[in-house]
Design a protein around this motif. Sequence first.
Motif, PDB file in Angstrom:
ATOM      1  N   GLN A  62       0.827  -1.200   0.000  1.00 21.98           N
ATOM      2  CA  GLN A  62       0.000   0.000   0.000  1.00 21.98           C
ATOM      3  C   GLN A  62       0.866   1.255   0.000  1.00 21.98           C
ATOM      4  OE1 GLN A  62      -3.737  -0.522   0.176  1.00 21.98           O
ATOM      5  NE2 GLN A  62      -2.607  -2.249  -0.682  1.00 21.98           N
ATOM      6  N   GLY A  63       0.288   2.377  -0.430  1.00 20.21           N
ATOM      7  CA  GLY A  63       0.957   3.667  -0.321  1.00 20.21           C
ATOM      8  C   GLY A  63       1.933   4.005  -1.423  1.00 20.21           C
ATOM      9  N   LEU A  64       1.931   3.246  -2.492  1.00 14.61           N
ATOM     10  CA  LEU A  64       2.816   3.557  -3.620  1.00 14.61           C
ATOM     11  C   LEU A  64       2.101   4.518  -4.573  1.00 14.61           C
ATOM     12  CD1 LEU A  64       4.215  -0.009  -4.392  1.00 14.61           C
ATOM     13  CD2 LEU A  64       5.266   1.792  -3.025  1.00 14.61           C
ATOM     14  N   PRO A  65       2.837   5.241  -5.414  1.00 11.00           N
ATOM     15  CA  PRO A  65       2.191   6.175  -6.337  1.00 11.00           C
ATOM     16  C   PRO A  65       1.375   5.474  -7.439  1.00 11.00           C
ATOM     17  CG  PRO A  65       4.574   6.169  -6.648  1.00 11.00           C
ATOM     18  CD  PRO A  65       4.288   5.322  -5.454  1.00 11.00           C
ATOM     19  N   VAL A  66       1.627   4.203  -7.651  1.00  7.50           N
ATOM     20  CA  VAL A  66       0.855   3.398  -8.612  1.00  7.50           C
ATOM     21  C   VAL A  66       0.435   2.120  -7.901  1.00  7.50           C
ATOM     22  CG1 VAL A  66       2.044   4.316 -10.648  1.00  7.50           C
ATOM     23  CG2 VAL A  66       2.924   2.278  -9.530  1.00  7.50           C
ATOM     24  N   PRO A  67      -0.642   1.470  -8.351  1.00  8.56           N
ATOM     25  CA  PRO A  67      -1.054   0.224  -7.703  1.00  8.56           C
ATOM     26  C   PRO A  67       0.039  -0.845  -7.790  1.00  8.56           C
ATOM     27  CG  PRO A  67      -2.804   1.043  -9.118  1.00  8.56           C
ATOM     28  CD  PRO A  67      -1.590   1.880  -9.401  1.00  8.56           C
ATOM     29  N   ALA A  68       0.331  -1.472  -6.655  1.00  6.93           N
ATOM     30  CA  ALA A  68       1.336  -2.541  -6.607  1.00  6.93           C
ATOM     31  C   ALA A  68       0.739  -3.839  -7.117  1.00  6.93           C
ATOM     32  CB  ALA A  68       1.826  -2.718  -5.173  1.00  6.93           C
ATOM     33  N   PRO A  69       1.589  -4.763  -7.553  1.00  4.08           N
ATOM     34  CA  PRO A  69       1.086  -6.074  -7.965  1.00  4.08           C
ATOM     35  C   PRO A  69       0.363  -6.765  -6.807  1.00  4.08           C
ATOM     36  CG  PRO A  69       3.400  -5.820  -8.558  1.00  4.08           C
ATOM     37  CD  PRO A  69       3.045  -4.660  -7.690  1.00  4.08           C
ATOM     38  N   ILE A  70      -0.609  -7.578  -7.153  1.00  2.00           N
ATOM     39  CA  ILE A  70      -1.325  -8.394  -6.181  1.00  2.00           C
ATOM     40  C   ILE A  70      -0.665  -9.768  -6.193  1.00  2.00           C
ATOM     41  CG2 ILE A  70      -3.534  -9.467  -5.633  1.00  2.00           C
ATOM     42  CD1 ILE A  70      -4.839  -6.966  -6.956  1.00  2.00           C
ATOM     43  N   LEU A  71      -0.200 -10.202  -5.012  1.00  2.00           N
ATOM     44  CA  LEU A  71       0.596 -11.429  -4.915  1.00  2.00           C
ATOM     45  C   LEU A  71      -0.118 -12.500  -4.107  1.00  2.00           C
ATOM     46  CD1 LEU A  71       3.921  -9.634  -4.022  1.00  2.00           C
ATOM     47  CD2 LEU A  71       3.244 -10.485  -6.276  1.00  2.00           C
ATOM     48  N   ASN A  72      -0.040 -13.724  -4.586  1.00  2.00           N
ATOM     49  CA  ASN A  72      -0.539 -14.869  -3.829  1.00  2.00           C
ATOM     50  C   ASN A  72       0.590 -15.355  -2.930  1.00  2.00           C
ATOM     51  OD1 ASN A  72      -3.163 -15.063  -5.047  1.00  2.00           O
ATOM     52  ND2 ASN A  72      -2.123 -15.776  -6.882  1.00  2.00           N
ATOM     53  N   MET A  73       0.246 -15.540  -1.631  1.00  2.00           N
ATOM     54  CA  MET A  73       1.254 -15.966  -0.666  1.00  2.00           C
ATOM     55  C   MET A  73       0.660 -17.043   0.236  1.00  2.00           C
ATOM     56  SD  MET A  73       3.203 -12.395   0.221  1.00  2.00           S
ATOM     57  CE  MET A  73       4.787 -13.216   0.457  1.00  2.00           C
ATOM     58  N   VAL A  74       1.547 -17.725   0.962  1.00  2.00           N
ATOM     59  CA  VAL A  74       1.146 -18.803   1.870  1.00  2.00           C
ATOM     60  C   VAL A  74       1.739 -18.505   3.244  1.00  2.00           C
ATOM     61  CG1 VAL A  74       1.292 -21.289   2.326  1.00  2.00           C
ATOM     62  CG2 VAL A  74       1.103 -20.462  -0.028  1.00  2.00           C
ATOM     63  N   VAL A  75       0.945 -18.722   4.298  1.00  2.00           N
ATOM     64  CA  VAL A  75       1.418 -18.542   5.674  1.00  2.00           C
ATOM     65  C   VAL A  75       2.318 -19.728   6.012  1.00  2.00           C
ATOM     66  CG1 VAL A  75       0.732 -18.311   8.082  1.00  2.00           C
ATOM     67  CG2 VAL A  75      -0.724 -17.342   6.276  1.00  2.00           C
ATOM     68  N   VAL A  76       3.597 -19.448   6.314  1.00  3.06           N
ATOM     69  CA  VAL A  76       4.549 -20.535   6.564  1.00  3.06           C
ATOM     70  C   VAL A  76       5.192 -20.497   7.945  1.00  3.06           C
ATOM     71  CG1 VAL A  76       5.089 -20.940   4.127  1.00  3.06           C
ATOM     72  CG2 VAL A  76       6.441 -19.276   5.444  1.00  3.06           C
ATOM     73  N   ARG A  77       5.032 -19.370   8.659  1.00  5.06           N
ATOM     74  CA  ARG A  77       5.671 -19.261   9.973  1.00  5.06           C
ATOM     75  C   ARG A  77       4.852 -18.349  10.859  1.00  5.06           C
ATOM     76  NH1 ARG A  77      10.189 -16.013  11.954  1.00  5.06           N
ATOM     77  NH2 ARG A  77      10.234 -14.983   9.946  1.00  5.06           N
ATOM     78  N   LYS A  78       4.766 -18.693  12.156  1.00  3.56           N
ATOM     79  CA  LYS A  78       4.065 -17.875  13.138  1.00  3.56           C
ATOM     80  C   LYS A  78       4.988 -17.632  14.318  1.00  3.56           C
ATOM     81  CE  LYS A  78       0.085 -17.879  16.249  1.00  3.56           C
ATOM     82  NZ  LYS A  78       0.770 -17.176  17.296  1.00  3.56           N
ATOM     83  N   THR A  79       5.048 -16.377  14.769  1.00  7.93           N
ATOM     84  CA  THR A  79       5.772 -16.026  15.991  1.00  7.93           C
ATOM     85  C   THR A  79       4.829 -15.191  16.846  1.00  7.93           C
ATOM     86  OG1 THR A  79       6.683 -13.895  15.292  1.00  7.93           O
ATOM     87  CG2 THR A  79       7.924 -15.871  14.644  1.00  7.93           C
ATOM     88  N   ASP A  80       5.269 -14.818  18.023  1.00  3.46           N
ATOM     89  CA  ASP A  80       4.467 -13.931  18.874  1.00  3.46           C
ATOM     90  C   ASP A  80       4.275 -12.556  18.233  1.00  3.46           C
ATOM     91  OD1 ASP A  80       4.208 -15.895  20.792  1.00  3.46           O
ATOM     92  OD2 ASP A  80       5.883 -15.161  21.999  1.00  3.46           O
ATOM     93  N   GLU A  81       5.211 -12.162  17.368  1.00  2.00           N
ATOM     94  CA  GLU A  81       5.161 -10.837  16.750  1.00  2.00           C
ATOM     95  C   GLU A  81       4.373 -10.786  15.440  1.00  2.00           C
ATOM     96  OE1 GLU A  81       8.383 -12.177  17.426  1.00  2.00           O
ATOM     97  OE2 GLU A  81       8.294 -11.374  19.460  1.00  2.00           O
ATOM     98  N   GLY A  82       4.238 -11.913  14.747  1.00  2.00           N
ATOM     99  CA  GLY A  82       3.558 -11.873  13.464  1.00  2.00           C
ATOM    100  C   GLY A  82       3.692 -13.161  12.680  1.00  2.00           C
ATOM    101  N   TYR A  83       3.625 -13.037  11.351  1.00  2.00           N
ATOM    102  CA  TYR A  83       3.608 -14.201  10.463  1.00  2.00           C
ATOM    103  C   TYR A  83       4.598 -14.048   9.318  1.00  2.00           C
ATOM    104  CZ  TYR A  83      -0.638 -15.781  12.723  1.00  2.00           C
ATOM    105  OH  TYR A  83      -1.547 -16.237  13.652  1.00  2.00           O
ATOM    106  N   GLY A  84       5.210 -15.155   8.958  1.00  2.00           N
ATOM    107  CA  GLY A  84       6.038 -15.237   7.769  1.00  2.00           C
ATOM    108  C   GLY A  84       5.185 -15.712   6.616  1.00  2.00           C
TER     109      GLY A  84
END
Length: 92
Positions: A62-84
């Motif tokens: 988000q926040g770029l001057p042009v729309p960024a590509p839309i990417l397919n991703m997979v959740v592979v890691r979880k920590t107390d702070e967030g997700y990989g």
Amino acid sequence: MSTSDRREHCRTAMSARVKVIHEELGEHVFPTRDISDGGIFIALEGASFAPDLGDSVVVQVQGLPVPAPILNMVVVRKTDEGYGLQFALDTE
């Protein structure tokens, strides 16, 4: 780097805001902590978001001057702070 760190790609600190869309959990915007050739790490910062490992998500910077590509991703890691999230391989 510890010997238990099995990452294939070198990480680079990167602060950006990304929109993450999960089929069941909806749409959220999170800051990134780092990026690599294999994926990104999103920081939850107290947000309520709890996907399961292996879940598919759609991500867009988000926040770029042009729309960024839309990417397919997979959740592979979880920590107390967030997700990989790993870039999904296109099979088409």
